[in-house]
Design a protein around this motif. Sequence first.
Motif, PDB file in Angstrom:
ATOM      1  N   GLY A  40       1.038  -0.960  -0.038  1.00  0.00           N
ATOM      2  CA  GLY A  40      -0.175  -0.608   0.630  1.00  0.00           C
ATOM      3  C   GLY A  40       0.815   1.391   0.204  1.00  0.00           C
ATOM      4  O   GLY A  40       2.109   1.620  -0.106  1.00  0.00           O
ATOM      5  N   GLY A  41       0.308   2.618   0.431  1.00  0.00           N
ATOM      6  CA  GLY A  41       0.751   3.767   0.395  1.00  0.00           C
ATOM      7  C   GLY A  41       0.455   4.393  -1.036  1.00  0.00           C
ATOM      8  O   GLY A  41       1.218   5.943  -1.172  1.00  0.00           O
ATOM      9  N   GLY A  42      -1.038   4.433  -0.948  1.00  0.00           N
ATOM     10  CA  GLY A  42      -1.476   5.475  -1.617  1.00  0.00           C
ATOM     11  C   GLY A  42      -1.056   5.874  -3.140  1.00  0.00           C
ATOM     12  O   GLY A  42      -1.254   6.463  -3.777  1.00  0.00           O
ATOM     13  N   TRP A  43      -0.579   4.338  -3.399  1.00  0.00           N
ATOM     14  CA  TRP A  43       0.058   4.538  -5.129  1.00  0.00           C
ATOM     15  C   TRP A  43       1.307   5.356  -5.264  1.00  0.00           C
ATOM     16  O   TRP A  43       2.034   5.914  -6.434  1.00  0.00           O
ATOM     17  CB  TRP A  43      -0.853   4.771  -6.704  1.00  0.00           C
ATOM     18  N   ALA A  44       2.004   6.098  -4.520  1.00  0.00           N
ATOM     19  CA  ALA A  44       2.358   7.337  -3.705  1.00  0.00           C
ATOM     20  C   ALA A  44       4.059   7.409  -3.273  1.00  0.00           C
ATOM     21  O   ALA A  44       5.152   7.969  -3.948  1.00  0.00           O
ATOM     22  CB  ALA A  44       1.756   8.712  -3.950  1.00  0.00           C
ATOM     23  N   ARG A  45       3.833   6.465  -2.698  1.00  0.00           N
ATOM     24  CA  ARG A  45       4.655   5.740  -2.053  1.00  0.00           C
ATOM     25  C   ARG A  45       4.275   3.864  -1.247  1.00  0.00           C
ATOM     26  O   ARG A  45       3.510   4.114  -1.761  1.00  0.00           O
ATOM     27  CB  ARG A  45       4.609   6.537  -0.025  1.00  0.00           C
ATOM     28  N   GLY A  46       6.347   3.799  -0.859  1.00  0.00           N
ATOM     29  CA  GLY A  46       5.954   2.719  -0.315  1.00  0.00           C
ATOM     30  C   GLY A  46       6.727   1.913  -1.244  1.00  0.00           C
ATOM     31  O   GLY A  46       6.892   2.350  -1.887  1.00  0.00           O
ATOM     32  N   ALA A  47       7.173   0.844  -0.011  1.00  0.00           N
ATOM     33  CA  ALA A  47       8.062  -0.780  -0.861  1.00  0.00           C
ATOM     34  C   ALA A  47       7.625  -1.690  -0.837  1.00  0.00           C
ATOM     35  O   ALA A  47       6.606  -2.053   0.489  1.00  0.00           O
ATOM     36  CB  ALA A  47       9.641   0.327  -0.150  1.00  0.00           C
ATOM     37  N   ARG A  48       7.924  -3.233  -1.546  1.00  0.00           N
ATOM     38  CA  ARG A  48       7.673  -4.094  -0.992  1.00  0.00           C
ATOM     39  C   ARG A  48       8.518  -4.693   0.515  1.00  0.00           C
ATOM     40  O   ARG A  48       9.391  -4.005   0.328  1.00  0.00           O
ATOM     41  CB  ARG A  48       8.334  -5.323  -1.863  1.00  0.00           C
ATOM     42  N   PRO A  49       7.940  -5.857   1.148  1.00  0.00           N
ATOM     43  CA  PRO A  49       8.427  -5.712   2.457  1.00  0.00           C
ATOM     44  C   PRO A  49       9.821  -6.483   1.687  1.00  0.00           C
ATOM     45  O   PRO A  49      10.411  -6.750   0.737  1.00  0.00           O
ATOM     46  CB  PRO A  49       7.418  -6.976   2.628  1.00  0.00           C
ATOM     47  N   GLU A  50      11.200  -5.614   3.034  1.00  0.00           N
ATOM     48  CA  GLU A  50      11.924  -6.452   2.707  1.00  0.00           C
ATOM     49  C   GLU A  50      12.335  -7.797   3.149  1.00  0.00           C
ATOM     50  O   GLU A  50      13.414  -8.634   3.617  1.00  0.00           O
ATOM     51  CB  GLU A  50      13.343  -5.309   3.861  1.00  0.00           C
ATOM     52  N   SER A  51      11.559  -8.357   3.443  1.00  0.00           N
ATOM     53  CA  SER A  51      11.382  -9.770   4.475  1.00  0.00           C
ATOM     54  C   SER A  51      10.673 -10.712   4.197  1.00  0.00           C
ATOM     55  O   SER A  51       8.946  -9.883   3.879  1.00  0.00           O
ATOM     56  CB  SER A  51      12.116  -9.259   6.355  1.00  0.00           C
TER      57      SER A  51
END
Length: 302
Positions: free
Chosen positions: A69-80
Motif C-alpha cells: 500500500g501507500g496511496g500509489w505514491a509511496r511505500g515499497a515491497r517488504p524487505e523480508s
Amino acid sequence: MQVSVLGPIVAAALLATASPAAASDEAGPVRIAKDIPYLTTGGKALHLDVYVHSAAAKAPTPVLIHFHGGGWARGARPESWTGFRPYLAAGMSVVTVQYRLAGEAPAPAAVQDARCALHWVSANAAEYGFDTSRIIVSGTSAGGHLALMAGLLSTDNDIDLDACKAAPKAAAILDFYGPADLTGGGTVTDARSPTIANWIGGGSDANAMARKMSPITHLAPDSPPIFIAHGDADPIVPVTQSIDLKQRLDALGVPSDLFIAIGGGHGKFPPEQRSAMMKRAIAFLCGRKLLSAGACPAPEGI
C-alpha cells in the motif's frame, strides 16, 4: 463515494497473525530470490522478490502475489518474508512486487505493472515451482486496489502493456481494505480525494480514467473469488467501499466473503481481529480448494 488519503501500510503488522492449526507458524521459504527484474519500462527496471515454499521441490505450489500500500505514491515491497508467515505456513510461495509510483508515472502505470507481475509469475512458473492454476493476488490499501485490478481485468483489456498481454487468470483475490470505486461518486475531478486525483491525474479524461481504474467497473459473473477485509472504523478508505463491492459480487453470483474488523482502523486491527481475519482468509482459500488439505482446518466435529 469519497475515498480520503491512503496512508502507508506495513504488511507485517497486518499479516503477523496465527496460521491454521494444521500448519506451522515456523514455516519459512526454502529458496529466496531477491531483486529479480520483471519489467523494464521508461528506462527503469522494476523488481520483485520470490520466497519459494519447500513443497515446490516435489510439486507446484499455490503462489501469492502481494502488492504493498501507500496511496500509489509511496511505500515499497517488504524487505523480508516474515510478515507472510501465515501464507507460507499454509503451503504457498510468495512474490512481492515493486511497481511505479505516482511521482514516476500516473495511472494506469501501477495497474500495468501489477498485470506484468502476474504475467511474469506464469512465465517463470517452472523455474520456481508455481502452480499457475492457483495464483492468488493480494494487497493492502492501494495494493488491495491493484490486486483487484490485476485479478479482475479480462485478457482482452486495453490496459495491459504489449509485453505482458495474455496474463493468466487469478484463482482468487485477497483485498485488504482497498478502494473499489475511484470515481468519488461524482462527475467532476474534485469529487475525489487528493490522493486519488494525484494518481489519476487531471485533464478532460480524468473522470474516464477514474472509472477505468475502478475495480467495480470490471466485475463480471466469471470474476475470481474475492476475500475482502476492512475495519469498521477506517478513516482512510470507508468500509462502505467494501460493503458495496460485496453486494455487487453477490448480485453477480461471484463467490466472496467480507470480514469486517470491529474497531479496526486502516489496517490497524485489534490483535484478536487480525488473527480471526487471517484464519478466515485461509479458510476462504481452502473453501475454493486452492490449498492442500493439510493446510486447511479440519471440519468442526472431527
